[in-house]
Write a protein that holds these residues in place. Structure first.
Motif, PDB file in Angstrom:
ATOM      1  N   THR A   1       0.813  -1.219   0.000  1.00 21.21           N
ATOM      2  CA  THR A   1       0.000   0.000   0.000  1.00 21.21           C
ATOM      3  C   THR A   1       0.844   1.265   0.000  1.00 21.21           C
ATOM      4  OG1 THR A   1      -0.098  -0.046   2.429  1.00 21.21           O
ATOM      5  CG2 THR A   1      -1.888  -1.131   1.219  1.00 21.21           C
ATOM      6  N   GLY A   2       2.130   1.150   0.376  1.00 19.43           N
ATOM      7  CA  GLY A   2       2.987   2.329   0.464  1.00 19.43           C
ATOM      8  C   GLY A   2       2.682   3.185   1.682  1.00 19.43           C
ATOM      9  N   LEU A   3       2.041   2.591   2.693  1.00 24.34           N
ATOM     10  CA  LEU A   3       1.673   3.328   3.912  1.00 24.34           C
ATOM     11  C   LEU A   3       2.309   2.667   5.128  1.00 24.34           C
ATOM     12  CD1 LEU A   3      -2.152   3.716   3.218  1.00 24.34           C
ATOM     13  CD2 LEU A   3      -0.444   5.532   3.036  1.00 24.34           C
ATOM     14  N   ASP A   4       2.612   3.496   6.131  1.00 32.52           N
ATOM     15  CA  ASP A   4       3.031   2.957   7.419  1.00 32.52           C
ATOM     16  C   ASP A   4       1.777   2.489   8.149  1.00 32.52           C
ATOM     17  OD1 ASP A   4       5.689   3.488   6.998  1.00 32.52           O
ATOM     18  OD2 ASP A   4       5.584   5.492   7.872  1.00 32.52           O
ATOM     19  N   ILE A   5       1.824   1.282   8.718  1.00 37.07           N
ATOM     20  CA  ILE A   5       0.641   0.686   9.322  1.00 37.07           C
ATOM     21  C   ILE A   5       0.855   0.491  10.824  1.00 37.07           C
ATOM     22  CG2 ILE A   5      -0.891  -1.315   9.334  1.00 37.07           C
ATOM     23  CD1 ILE A   5      -0.118  -1.800   6.415  1.00 37.07           C
ATOM     24  N   ASP A   6      -0.080   1.014  11.601  1.00 39.44           N
ATOM     25  CA  ASP A   6      -0.111   0.765  13.041  1.00 39.44           C
ATOM     26  C   ASP A   6      -1.268  -0.181  13.322  1.00 39.44           C
ATOM     27  OD1 ASP A   6       1.997   2.482  13.575  1.00 39.44           O
ATOM     28  OD2 ASP A   6       0.695   4.217  13.794  1.00 39.44           O
ATOM     29  N   ILE A   7      -0.979  -1.292  13.988  1.00 43.85           N
ATOM     30  CA  ILE A   7      -2.021  -2.266  14.293  1.00 43.85           C
ATOM     31  C   ILE A   7      -2.332  -2.227  15.778  1.00 43.85           C
ATOM     32  CG2 ILE A   7      -2.599  -4.715  14.360  1.00 43.85           C
ATOM     33  CD1 ILE A   7      -1.235  -5.120  11.788  1.00 43.85           C
ATOM     34  N   LEU A   8      -3.615  -2.057  16.101  1.00 43.49           N
ATOM     35  CA  LEU A   8      -4.086  -2.049  17.484  1.00 43.49           C
ATOM     36  C   LEU A   8      -5.141  -3.134  17.656  1.00 43.49           C
ATOM     37  CD1 LEU A   8      -4.704   1.783  17.994  1.00 43.49           C
ATOM     38  CD2 LEU A   8      -2.685   0.500  18.705  1.00 43.49           C
ATOM     39  N   THR A   9      -5.205  -3.680  18.856  1.00 42.64           N
ATOM     40  CA  THR A   9      -6.308  -4.585  19.160  1.00 42.64           C
ATOM     41  C   THR A   9      -7.516  -3.745  19.567  1.00 42.64           C
ATOM     42  OG1 THR A   9      -5.726  -4.776  21.487  1.00 42.64           O
ATOM     43  CG2 THR A   9      -4.703  -6.346  19.960  1.00 42.64           C
ATOM     44  N   GLU A  10      -8.689  -4.375  19.567  1.00 42.86           N
ATOM     45  CA  GLU A  10      -9.897  -3.660  19.973  1.00 42.86           C
ATOM     46  C   GLU A  10      -9.791  -3.184  21.417  1.00 42.86           C
ATOM     47  OE1 GLU A  10     -12.943  -6.490  19.138  1.00 42.86           O
ATOM     48  OE2 GLU A  10     -13.212  -5.819  17.056  1.00 42.86           O
ATOM     49  N   GLU A  11      -9.121  -3.982  22.246  1.00 36.81           N
ATOM     50  CA  GLU A  11      -8.943  -3.593  23.647  1.00 36.81           C
ATOM     51  C   GLU A  11      -8.045  -2.354  23.755  1.00 36.81           C
ATOM     52  OE1 GLU A  11      -7.182  -5.398  27.861  1.00 36.81           O
ATOM     53  OE2 GLU A  11      -7.295  -6.658  26.065  1.00 36.81           O
ATOM     54  N   GLU A  12      -6.941  -2.343  23.000  1.00 32.35           N
ATOM     55  CA  GLU A  12      -6.039  -1.191  23.032  1.00 32.35           C
ATOM     56  C   GLU A  12      -6.735   0.061  22.499  1.00 32.35           C
ATOM     57  OE1 GLU A  12      -1.714  -3.386  22.293  1.00 32.35           O
ATOM     58  OE2 GLU A  12      -2.971  -2.797  20.603  1.00 32.35           O
ATOM     59  N   GLU A  13      -7.524  -0.118  21.429  1.00 27.00           N
ATOM     60  CA  GLU A  13      -8.214   1.030  20.866  1.00 27.00           C
ATOM     61  C   GLU A  13      -9.285   1.546  21.822  1.00 27.00           C
ATOM     62  OE1 GLU A  13     -10.914   3.143  17.903  1.00 27.00           O
ATOM     63  OE2 GLU A  13     -11.397   1.239  18.839  1.00 27.00           O
ATOM     64  N   SER A  14      -9.937   0.628  22.543  1.00 32.57           N
ATOM     65  CA  SER A  14     -10.939   1.018  23.523  1.00 32.57           C
ATOM     66  C   SER A  14     -10.298   1.806  24.664  1.00 32.57           C
ATOM     67  CB  SER A  14     -11.644  -0.227  24.070  1.00 32.57           C
ATOM     68  OG  SER A  14     -12.550   0.128  25.086  1.00 32.57           O
ATOM     69  N   LYS A  15      -9.127   1.364  25.114  1.00 35.07           N
ATOM     70  CA  LYS A  15      -8.421   2.075  26.185  1.00 35.07           C
ATOM     71  C   LYS A  15      -8.021   3.474  25.728  1.00 35.07           C
ATOM     72  CE  LYS A  15      -6.505  -1.946  28.601  1.00 35.07           C
ATOM     73  NZ  LYS A  15      -5.254  -2.692  28.935  1.00 35.07           N
ATOM     74  N   ARG A  16      -7.585   3.590  24.480  1.00 35.02           N
ATOM     75  CA  ARG A  16      -7.181   4.898  23.968  1.00 35.02           C
ATOM     76  C   ARG A  16      -8.373   5.835  23.869  1.00 35.02           C
ATOM     77  NH1 ARG A  16      -5.054   5.556  17.972  1.00 35.02           N
ATOM     78  NH2 ARG A  16      -7.306   5.459  17.678  1.00 35.02           N
ATOM     79  N   ARG A  17      -9.511   5.298  23.365  1.00 36.18           N
ATOM     80  CA  ARG A  17     -10.712   6.117  23.279  1.00 36.18           C
ATOM     81  C   ARG A  17     -11.159   6.578  24.664  1.00 36.18           C
ATOM     82  NH1 ARG A  17     -13.143   2.292  19.870  1.00 36.18           N
ATOM     83  NH2 ARG A  17     -14.632   1.871  21.527  1.00 36.18           N
ATOM     84  N   GLN A  18     -11.039   5.664  25.642  1.00 40.11           N
ATOM     85  CA  GLN A  18     -11.428   6.012  26.999  1.00 40.11           C
ATOM     86  C   GLN A  18     -10.529   7.116  27.559  1.00 40.11           C
ATOM     87  OE1 GLN A  18     -14.097   4.975  28.599  1.00 40.11           O
ATOM     88  NE2 GLN A  18     -13.603   6.196  30.423  1.00 40.11           N
ATOM     89  N   ALA A  19      -9.212   7.009  27.233  1.00 42.84           N
ATOM     90  CA  ALA A  19      -8.274   8.027  27.715  1.00 42.84           C
ATOM     91  C   ALA A  19      -8.595   9.385  27.085  1.00 42.84           C
ATOM     92  CB  ALA A  19      -6.845   7.606  27.390  1.00 42.84           C
ATOM     93  N   GLU A  20      -8.923   9.386  25.780  1.00 44.22           N
ATOM     94  CA  GLU A  20      -9.291  10.639  25.118  1.00 44.22           C
ATOM     95  C   GLU A  20     -10.576  11.211  25.707  1.00 44.22           C
ATOM     96  OE1 GLU A  20      -9.604   9.635  21.014  1.00 44.22           O
ATOM     97  OE2 GLU A  20      -7.429   9.667  20.653  1.00 44.22           O
ATOM     98  N   PHE A  21     -11.525  10.330  26.027  1.00 46.98           N
ATOM     99  CA  PHE A  21     -12.799  10.761  26.608  1.00 46.98           C
ATOM    100  C   PHE A  21     -12.561  11.434  27.959  1.00 46.98           C
ATOM    101  CE2 PHE A  21     -16.743  10.223  28.969  1.00 46.98           C
ATOM    102  CZ  PHE A  21     -17.715  10.533  28.018  1.00 46.98           C
ATOM    103  N   GLU A  22     -11.712  10.803  28.764  1.00 47.37           N
ATOM    104  CA  GLU A  22     -11.425  11.353  30.088  1.00 47.37           C
ATOM    105  C   GLU A  22     -10.665  12.677  29.988  1.00 47.37           C
ATOM    106  OE1 GLU A  22      -9.324   8.266  32.071  1.00 47.37           O
ATOM    107  OE2 GLU A  22     -11.099   6.977  32.351  1.00 47.37           O
TER     108      GLU A  22
END
Length: 538
Positions: free
Chosen positions: A339-360
């Motif tokens: 794809t020519g892109l740098d890819i960051d892979i997160l699990t659903e749990e990690e993404e949920s924690k990040r969303r929660q941190a942003e929410f807080e």
């Protein structure tokens, strides 16, 4: 040995025989003979003389001539090959600088040493002609596959017979631990052809992504005919590869066509590549969709694309993480190459924690700045508000849709947000002035007080300083260092200024300062648009 009528025809016969043997133009051999005879004549008449030899292509007669060039008197250096205008009047009528006086001289008697020297010149010229022929033959074949025979192996590099000449298959261009014996026939991809003093160097490869693409072109008629196109190839040579294909005929499945009946087509390519596993992926113009396909067999829950940074974030179920990454990161690495892109892979749990941190974090922002209780602040965040500017300047309707918020409450929220922002602006302006920011920069349209403060901290204190900035210095960007993409932070990047906005602001500042004429700028833009239109039409 003298060039007499008895052996004049032998020159032409020899030239033709050598040309046939070496498969080169007979004229090149004759020219080599002329050069060798001229060199022998110079050893007889003097090396400073300009002696030239011309061999008649029909009779074989060799004519020896001495050439003298007319030059300015102050430029006269070689009396044997040059003469002044005054001297030239003895031989020429109305001579001018640059004219040449040609006189025939007797043929030379070639002794043993002269004959040996002439032979060396001829051989050298023939070698050069062979090299030129080989270069011309292969330079237009870069990007194609050829079938060659192995001659020998040197320090892990394989030397192959190109008939004529040799090619090099470097150790790094072999698949895995491939080894060959003399006489083995192999397919190789012509990667590069270079003209060098020692002769043309032809570099071959079996690991290049293009090698796989060309193999598919040979095995899949639809690709050769242009009905199916290979859009991208990524390889881990000898182990695994991914190839993106698209069909321009809706009735033809690109993946099925490349796989073939019972996998016959793809298996032929796999066998040539020493068992390299190949994932054939349908191409899609929508990059997130293409990436989801490229990460197969892993399942993807969500994709977030950052086009400016050329990065993409992929969320996968927890149990799919190892499959998405692949052994030693192979799957995600190949998908990134494809794809020519740098890819960051997160699990659903990690993404949920990040969303929660942003929410807080956003909840705390509203609690601290608007003097709200936590529940009310959470309502704002849940409704999609991310910063104070959104609260302060949105339409009242967007606030009153929140449960428990009426017009009076919405007005109070906006008043608090605006008061806080005004106070922050006042403090930022004071700090900027203390740092030395001038009114010319403070009053520039498009710069907030916080932006001016950030610029002043970076020693950009006047409009002149601002006008000399590059767009990437303000908006940030990405550079490649040793093959890795490195982030360059911009002064105004934290405020959401992108490259286009930065470029527009800098150009506006230059116009205000009189550095750029707006009329000339418009003319250049119009000319650029015309060029683009012509290229598109072509």
């Amino acid at each position: 040995m003298a060039i007499t009528s008895a052996n004049q025809l032998e020159l032409l016969q020899t030239a033709e025989a050598v040309a046939r043997e070496k498969m080169i133009d007979p004229g090149l051999v004759v020219e080599a003979m002329e050069d060798s005879l001229a060199r022998a004549a110079k050893s007889r008449y003097g090396s400073e003389m300009d002696i030239r030899v011309s061999i008649d292509r029909k009779t074989g007669k060799a004519t020896f001539t001495r050439v003298r060039t007319v030059v300015e008197e102050e430029e006269l250096e070689n009396y044997q090959a040059e003469m002044t205008v005054e001297t030239a009047r003895q031989y020429l009528e109305n001579p001018e600088v640059g004219d040449q006086y040609v006189e025939e001289v007797p043929p030379v008697e070639m002794g043993r040493i002269a004959a040996q020297s002439a032979k060396q010149v001829i051989l050298q010229k023939i070698r050069e002609a062979e090299r030129d022929k080989q270069y011309e033959e292969f330079k237009d074949r870069v990007g194609t596959i050829i079938n060659v025979a192995v001659k020998r192996e040197e320090y892990g590099n394989v030397i192959v017979d190109l008939n004529p000449g040799e090619g090099v298959l470097r150790r790094t261009e072999k698949i895995g631990r491939e080894s060959y014996r003399n006489g083995d026939r192999i397919r190789v991809f012509i990667k590069d052809v270079r003209r060098e003093p020692r002769g043309p160097q032809i570099f071959l490869s079996r690991t290049a992504p293009e090698f796989m693409a060309e193999l598919f072109k040979m095995e899949v008629p639809e690709i050769y005919e242009g009905v199916i196109e290979i859009k991208a190839v990524a390889r881990d040579p000898g182990s695994r590869a991914k190839i993106g294909v698209v069909s321009y005929d809706t009735s033809i499945d690109p993946v099925g066509a490349c796989v073939g009946m019972r996998g016959s087509r793809v298996q032929a390519v796999v066998n040539e590549l020493q068992g390299e596993k190949i994932d054939i992926i349908p191409w899609n113009e929508d990059m997130p969709t293409f990436l989801v396909n490229a990460l197969q067999p892993a399942e993807v829950s969500k994709v977030v694309l950052d086009e400016d940074a050329e990065r993409i974030e992929v969320v996968v179920p927890d149990e799919q993480l190892s499959l998405a990454i692949g052994r030693r990161g192979q799957n995600v690495r190949l998908a990134s190459q494809l794809t020519g892109l740098d890819i960051d892979i997160l699990t659903e749990e990690e993404e949920s924690k990040r969303r929660q941190a942003e929410f807080e974090e956003r909840t705390k922002l509203f609690v601290d700045t608007l003097d709200l209780d936590e529940f009310f602040a959470q309502l704002l965040v849940a409704e999609g508000f991310t910063n104070l500017e959104e609260v302060a300047y949105v339409e009242l309707d967007e606030l009153t849709v929140i449960d428990g918020v009426d017009d009076d409450t919405a007005n109070e929220l906006q008043a608090r947000a605006r008061d806080y922002l005004d106070e922050q602006n006042r403090k930022a302006l004071e700090a900027a002035r203390e740092l030395g920011a001038t009114d010319s920069l403070i009053d520039f349209e498009g710069l907030s007080p916080q932006m001016v403060e950030a610029l002043a901290k970076d020693d950009v204190k006047t409009l002149e300083d601002f006008a000399t900035c590059a767009d990437w210095e303000l908006a940030g960007g990405w550079t490649t260092d040793n093959g890795e993409r490195v982030k360059d932070d911009g002064i105004l990047e934290p405020f959401g200024v992108d490259l286009a906005e930065a470029q527009n602001m800098v150009m506006t500042a230059r116009i205000q300062l009189g550095w750029v004429d707006p009329a000339e700028l418009e003319a250049e833009e119009a000319e650029g648009e015309e060029d683009e239109t012509e290229e598109a039409q072509a």
